[in-house]
Design a protein around this motif. Structure first.
Motif, mmCIF file in Angstrom:
data_model
loop_
_atom_site.group_PDB
_atom_site.id
_atom_site.type_symbol
_atom_site.label_atom_id
_atom_site.label_comp_id
_atom_site.label_asym_id
_atom_site.label_seq_id
_atom_site.Cartn_x
_atom_site.Cartn_y
_atom_site.Cartn_z
ATOM 1 N N SER B 101 33.903 -78.286 -37.435
ATOM 2 C CA SER B 101 34.880 -77.299 -37.962
ATOM 3 C C SER B 101 34.760 -77.234 -39.438
ATOM 4 O O SER B 101 35.388 -76.386 -39.943
ATOM 5 C CB SER B 101 36.205 -77.903 -37.603
ATOM 6 O OG SER B 101 36.566 -79.077 -38.440
ATOM 7 N N ALA B 102 33.929 -78.255 -39.982
ATOM 8 C CA ALA B 102 33.705 -78.117 -41.587
ATOM 9 C C ALA B 102 32.876 -76.825 -41.889
ATOM 10 O O ALA B 102 32.795 -76.675 -43.070
ATOM 11 C CB ALA B 102 33.253 -79.295 -42.036
ATOM 12 N N VAL B 103 32.040 -76.220 -40.958
ATOM 13 C CA VAL B 103 31.185 -75.115 -41.366
ATOM 14 C C VAL B 103 31.783 -73.846 -40.561
ATOM 15 O O VAL B 103 32.151 -73.872 -39.535
ATOM 16 C CB VAL B 103 29.830 -75.363 -41.057
ATOM 17 C CG1 VAL B 103 29.115 -76.276 -41.924
ATOM 18 C CG2 VAL B 103 29.773 -75.805 -39.398
ATOM 19 N N ASN B 104 31.992 -72.824 -41.195
ATOM 20 C CA ASN B 104 32.241 -71.484 -40.744
ATOM 21 C C ASN B 104 31.324 -70.849 -39.811
ATOM 22 O O ASN B 104 30.125 -70.786 -40.056
ATOM 23 C CB ASN B 104 32.548 -70.539 -42.018
ATOM 24 C CG ASN B 104 33.069 -69.167 -41.324
ATOM 25 O OD1 ASN B 104 32.817 -68.805 -40.168
ATOM 26 N ND2 ASN B 104 33.849 -68.610 -42.214
ATOM 27 N N PRO B 105 31.693 -70.908 -38.328
ATOM 28 C CA PRO B 105 30.566 -70.726 -37.601
ATOM 29 C C PRO B 105 29.876 -69.170 -37.549
ATOM 30 O O PRO B 105 28.595 -68.811 -37.116
ATOM 31 C CB PRO B 105 31.433 -70.701 -36.310
ATOM 32 C CG PRO B 105 32.859 -70.465 -36.533
ATOM 33 C CD PRO B 105 32.696 -71.097 -37.865
ATOM 34 N N ARG B 106 30.587 -68.338 -38.440
ATOM 35 C CA ARG B 106 30.111 -66.887 -38.572
ATOM 36 C C ARG B 106 28.960 -66.806 -39.538
ATOM 37 O O ARG B 106 28.514 -65.779 -39.796
ATOM 38 C CB ARG B 106 31.229 -65.966 -38.626
ATOM 39 C CG ARG B 106 32.208 -65.667 -37.571
ATOM 40 C CD ARG B 106 33.533 -65.325 -38.083
ATOM 41 N NE ARG B 106 34.366 -65.631 -36.697
ATOM 42 C CZ ARG B 106 35.037 -66.590 -36.446
ATOM 43 N NH1 ARG B 106 34.956 -67.695 -37.574
ATOM 44 N NH2 ARG B 106 35.675 -66.825 -35.530
ATOM 45 N N LEU B 107 28.893 -68.022 -40.511
ATOM 46 C CA LEU B 107 27.947 -67.661 -41.682
ATOM 47 C C LEU B 107 26.794 -68.352 -41.272
ATOM 48 O O LEU B 107 26.727 -69.418 -40.723
ATOM 49 C CB LEU B 107 28.613 -68.333 -42.920
ATOM 50 C CG LEU B 107 30.051 -67.723 -43.475
ATOM 51 C CD1 LEU B 107 30.449 -68.422 -44.556
ATOM 52 C CD2 LEU B 107 29.663 -66.178 -43.707
ATOM 53 N N GLU B 111 24.313 -69.235 -46.356
ATOM 54 C CA GLU B 111 25.574 -68.954 -47.002
ATOM 55 C C GLU B 111 26.523 -70.028 -47.243
ATOM 56 O O GLU B 111 27.148 -70.073 -48.179
ATOM 57 C CB GLU B 111 26.034 -67.742 -45.961
ATOM 58 C CG GLU B 111 25.487 -66.377 -46.187
ATOM 59 C CD GLU B 111 26.015 -65.393 -45.125
ATOM 60 O OE1 GLU B 111 26.832 -64.553 -45.578
ATOM 61 O OE2 GLU B 111 25.720 -65.711 -43.857
ATOM 62 N N SER B 151 25.639 -72.954 -34.996
ATOM 63 C CA SER B 151 25.599 -73.228 -33.426
ATOM 64 C C SER B 151 24.274 -73.797 -32.994
ATOM 65 O O SER B 151 23.966 -74.343 -31.899
ATOM 66 C CB SER B 151 26.152 -72.152 -32.620
ATOM 67 O OG SER B 151 25.372 -71.007 -32.856
#
Lengths: 283, 264, 325
Positions: B101-107, B111, B151
């Motif tokens: 959860s510490a990384v934005n899955p959309r980036l 980035e 992912s």
């Protein structure tokens, strides 16, 4: 990339989605090309031709003023759909920034915002719109104004809830620690995270908005004659219901199809995007 | 000068259970004072609920203490205007337990790691990519991973990405909040080794928060034991770990599983 | 003397289909479990250990499928059971304890209502009797003040207490087998030990067979009679715990043993790259890319078990060579 593949697979899987999107696209096509598709001028009055059955000139017959029903239905798509999209767009324009703002800033701002929401939401929203239109006077502009003013609260509140869910994620905290400005956090991390849910919400609820517009027009508070609108067409045909039920039936069917199509599409989109929970309908 | 000085930190949370009950309050942190020197790794051990994570949040400036001062690089962290705070933020980073959860899955990874760099420096996209690739190499990942998404990585690799983001601005202090607790036993060692190596290379100081006294022992230079919001014992020389006396410390020590089969 | 095994898993293969491809995360897994014994399964995340557990109770996610193999509980093939028959087995005969106790409980209901509901769905007793049973089992788990605990809500208890409540509920149904999937991973070190002690107590008192799954060799070593090490979907080594401890043969097992820290401050050298994707398509040794001893013989190895000793199986061609020497 992953999303695309998922969407494609789901699209094939969900026949409902295909059918409903065809209907929606068809409706949008009708609205855009109404002037080419309609066989007659929808507002041309010819009392001599009133209440005719289907013929080659008037495929669905004429109404009590001799206007072509099919043409009025087609132009009605323009008004109904156009107004609904406008209302939805305006509501999103207000509620997305406000919802994000309240949810992200939190604290006293959020508290104040929630109390305003509670107050507005204590009234039944349709009745409140009705009262507002009553005060402002009937007309398309006032109808839009009344609906937006009453219902943005609901969406702002739902969006605030979505933001609260995302805000707790560690990547937002990490962004704060990295020194990312608040505005960038909102634009880069929060908005992309909630936007798919918002889109689903819009699609699921736009049917309700169409219904509400038609209801207000039916009551004579919305779109004014001679402009064609489905709700108003139903209203107009009230006195002839006994002898000419088809007058009422056609616009009713149109409303039914559009509302169902949007609901199904929203529902299928929700499955395809794998969104667990999204707020309910407008009413 | 010490890098971090905590003076009498207190934090109380109000619990609002129901309208009818009396409001309860929980003292998450009671009167904690600590000092951390440059280039040192201080371990904070305690069971869950001992207030160690709250302390971490206070040091990061994410929570305001009810009382006391957090002095980071000689400045009171909770008494700065936003410009000074941003300046100070460069030197203070964090790595969380939940690497997913510490990384934005959309980036993309590029980035994600570039985010802190973009906030402080104006770089051309080529320079930026160069920096990111170097950071990736530093944490033992391949530079080609820049364009991949979170992912596509395992937990251990994601934790490396989080570490790369944390060291991007060459900070002075990194808070490691249970940074290895969620990882497989084998990967834990790898990450701890990486952290130790980076500490030497960049002259970092660590605040290593964990419930696992073994991981703390492996990496920390000194340690404090927390229990119910208080520091109950502290140790300056890790060689004397076995001599911890407080019952809470003893309990933590006795909970270590022996490395050999010991059929109960 | 060997007892009749209570659970037999034979040549289990599981495939998972994703939008992009079909993967095989579990391959040729076979093991047996006896009453009153503990079988430990060690492996890193993605090694297929959790899928193996889930398949036993037909709890696999929708996109996963058992391709081949059978799972026999007593004389019943669990893979051929109907949904209703499986439901009879779940909980009552084979119970599962999950990693995160917080998710397993409904936050708005008390421990008591969880307990009573579970007992009464499987046993024909009254609420009053169920409550007496609940108190009795919570006492057995060494939980202080069982009556107070029953009145509390899940969030009022710590993770370790909740996990013990979970075990108490599980035990009240007196199952023949418990599958404990990472039962201590989400817990603090101090609670970890307690939970393991409780599991051990149960095994001895009720003669329950336990399948203990963990990524941590230390956790498994405390309790297990026999250990299976999983890597990349295969069981790469299987042996009684002391035998495995004294003679670890597979290179991966050796790495696992070397990476336990205990109370050392000496840096442990461990440069083996973390696995990128442990699911390989061709039938070659899953550990090939990480193995330091790998050479050309490994690429032609057909992955058959090598019997190093009686009951000690290894899936490594190097071991075969060393026996031959």
């Amino acid at each position: 990339m992953k999303l695309k593949i998922k969407m494609r697979r789901m699209l094939l899987k969900h026949k409902l989605m295909i059918i409903s999107s065809i209907i929606i696209l068809g409706m949008i096509g009708l609205a855009l090309f109404a002037s080419f598709l309609a066989p007659n001028d929808p507002n041309f009055v010819d009392i001599a031709q009133k209440l005719q059955g289907p013929s080659s000139q008037f495929p669905l017959g004429t109404d009590h003023l001799g206007r072509c029903i099919l043409s009025r239905l087609i132009f009605g798509t323009q008004t109904s759909l156009g107004t609904a999209i406008l209302v939805m767009g305006l509501m999103m324009f207000i509620s997305i920034p406000l919802g994000i703002f309240a949810g992200f800033i939190g604290g006293k701002v959020d508290y104040l915002f929630m109390r305003i929401c509670d107050t507005l939401m204590a009234f039944p929203s349709f009745l409140l719109s009705l009262a507002l239109v009553g005060i402002l006077g009937p007309g398309l502009f006032n109808l839009i104004l009344a609906m937006v003013l009453v219902q943005w609260v609901y969406y702002a509140r739902v969006i605030r809830g979505m933001v609260l869910g995302v805000k707790e994620q560690n990547f937002i905290v990490a962004a704060k620690v990295c020194g990312t400005p608040k505005f960038i956090i909102i634009m880069k991390h929060i908005l992309p995270a909630i936007i798919s849910q918002v889109v689903v919400l819009v699609f699921m609820d736009i049917g309700g908005v169409i219904l509400a517009i038609s209801s207000l027009s039916f009551l004579g508070l919305g779109i004014q004659p001679p402009e064609a609108e489905w709700g108003m067409m139903i209203n107009d045909s009230k006195p002839f219901f006994r002898n000419y039920p088809s007058l009422m039936l056609y616009p009713g069917i149109m409303i039914f199809i559009v509302v169902i199509a949007f609901n199904l599409f929203g529902e299928a989109l929700k499955d395809a995007l794998d969104i667990k929970r999204v707020g309910g309908g407008v009413e | 000068m010490s890098i971090l000085v905590l003076k009498n930190i207190k934090k109380t949370y109000l619990l609002r259970n129901s309208v009818f009950e009396k409001r309860k309050s929980i003292e998450a942190v009671k009167n904690i004072s600590l000092t951390l020197e440059h280039g040192v790794c201080l371990g904070i051990v305690g069971e869950s609920g001992s207030g160690k994570s709250t302390l971490g949040k206070i040091i990061l400036g994410l929570e305001k203490p009810d009382q006391g001062e957090v002095c980071f690089l000689g400045k009171n962290l909770h008494n700065l205007n936003s410009k000074e705070l941003k300046e100070l933020r460069q030197n203070l980073q964090v790595v969380f337990q939940d690497c997913y959860s510490a990384v934005n899955p959309r980036l993309t990874i590029g980035e994600i790691i570039a985010e802190p760099i973009r906030n402080y420096k104006r770089l051309s996209s080529v320079e930026e990519e160069n920096q990111v690739q170097q950071l990736l190499k530093k944490v033992g990942l391949s530079p080609e991973d820049v364009h991949k998404y979170p992912s596509q990585f395992s937990g251990g690799q994601l934790q490396r990405i989080n570490i790369a983001r944390a060291i991007a601005l060459k900070p002075k202090l990194i808070i490691l909040d249970e940074a290895v607790s969620a990882l497989d036993a084998l990967v834990q060692i790898q990450i701890l080794n990486l952290l130790a190596q980076l500490k030497e290379e960049f002259q970092l100081s660590y605040l290593f928060i964990s419930h696992d006294i073994q991981a703390v022992n492996y990496i920390a230079d000194c340690l404090v034991v927390m229990h119910q919001g208080e520091v109950v014992e502290s140790l300056d020389d890790m060689e004397q770990l076995e001599q911890l006396e407080h019952p809470v410390s003893k309990k933590l020590l006795s909970s270590i599983l022996p490395p050999f089969p010991k059929l109960f | 003397m060997r007892q009749q095994p209570i659970l037999t898993v034979n040549n289990l293969n599981i495939s998972v289909s994703t939008p992009l491809a079909v993967a095989q995360p579990v391959r040729e897994v076979s093991f047996t479990l006896q009453s009153g014994k503990v079988l430990g399964i060690v492996g890193e995340s993605g090694s297929g250990k959790t899928l193996t557990c889930l398949s036993i109770l037909s709890l696999l996610p929708e996109n996963a499928k058992v391709e081949l193999g059978n799972i026999n509980f007593r004389n019943q093939n669990l893979l051929e059971c109907s949904e209703e028959e499986i439901r009879q087995v779940r909980g009552k005969e084979i119970a599962i304890i999950m990693q995160n106790p917080m998710i397993a409980f409904n936050p708005v209901r008390t421990i008591e209502s969880h307990f009573i509901e579970t007992i009464r769905t499987h046993l024909p007793i009254t609420k009053r009797q169920a409550k007496i049973m609940a108190v009795e089992y919570l006492e057995k788990m060494d939980l202080p003040n069982p009556r107070t605990v029953l009145k509390q809500y899940p969030f009022q208890l710590s993770g370790g207490m909740l996990q013990r409540v979970m075990i108490a509920i599980t035990m009240s149904l007196n199952p023949s087998i418990i599958i404990a999937d990472e039962p201590t991973t989400a817990l603090d070190a101090t609670n970890q030990l307690q939970v393991l002690q409780q599991l051990d107590k149960l095994k001895k008192e009720y003669n329950t067979g336990i399948l203990l799954v963990s990524h941590d060799l230390r956790v498994v070593a405390q309790l297990a009679d026999e250990v299976a090490v999983m890597y990349g979907g295969y069981i790469v080594e299987q042996a009684p715990v002391l035998e495995l401890y004294n003679h670890p043969k597979h290179p991966y097992t050796r790495v696992l043993f070397e990476s336990r820290f205990g109370l050392t401050r000496k840096k442990i050298q461990n440069d083996s790259p973390s696995s990128t994707s442990s699911i390989n398509k061709e039938n070659k040794c899953p550990y090939l890319d990480r193995c330091e001893d790998a050479d050309h013989t490994c690429t032609n190895y057909n992955l058959e078990f090598v019997e190093f000793q009686k009951d000690h199986l290894v899936r490594c061609v190097k071991v075969l060579e060393s026996i031959g020497d």
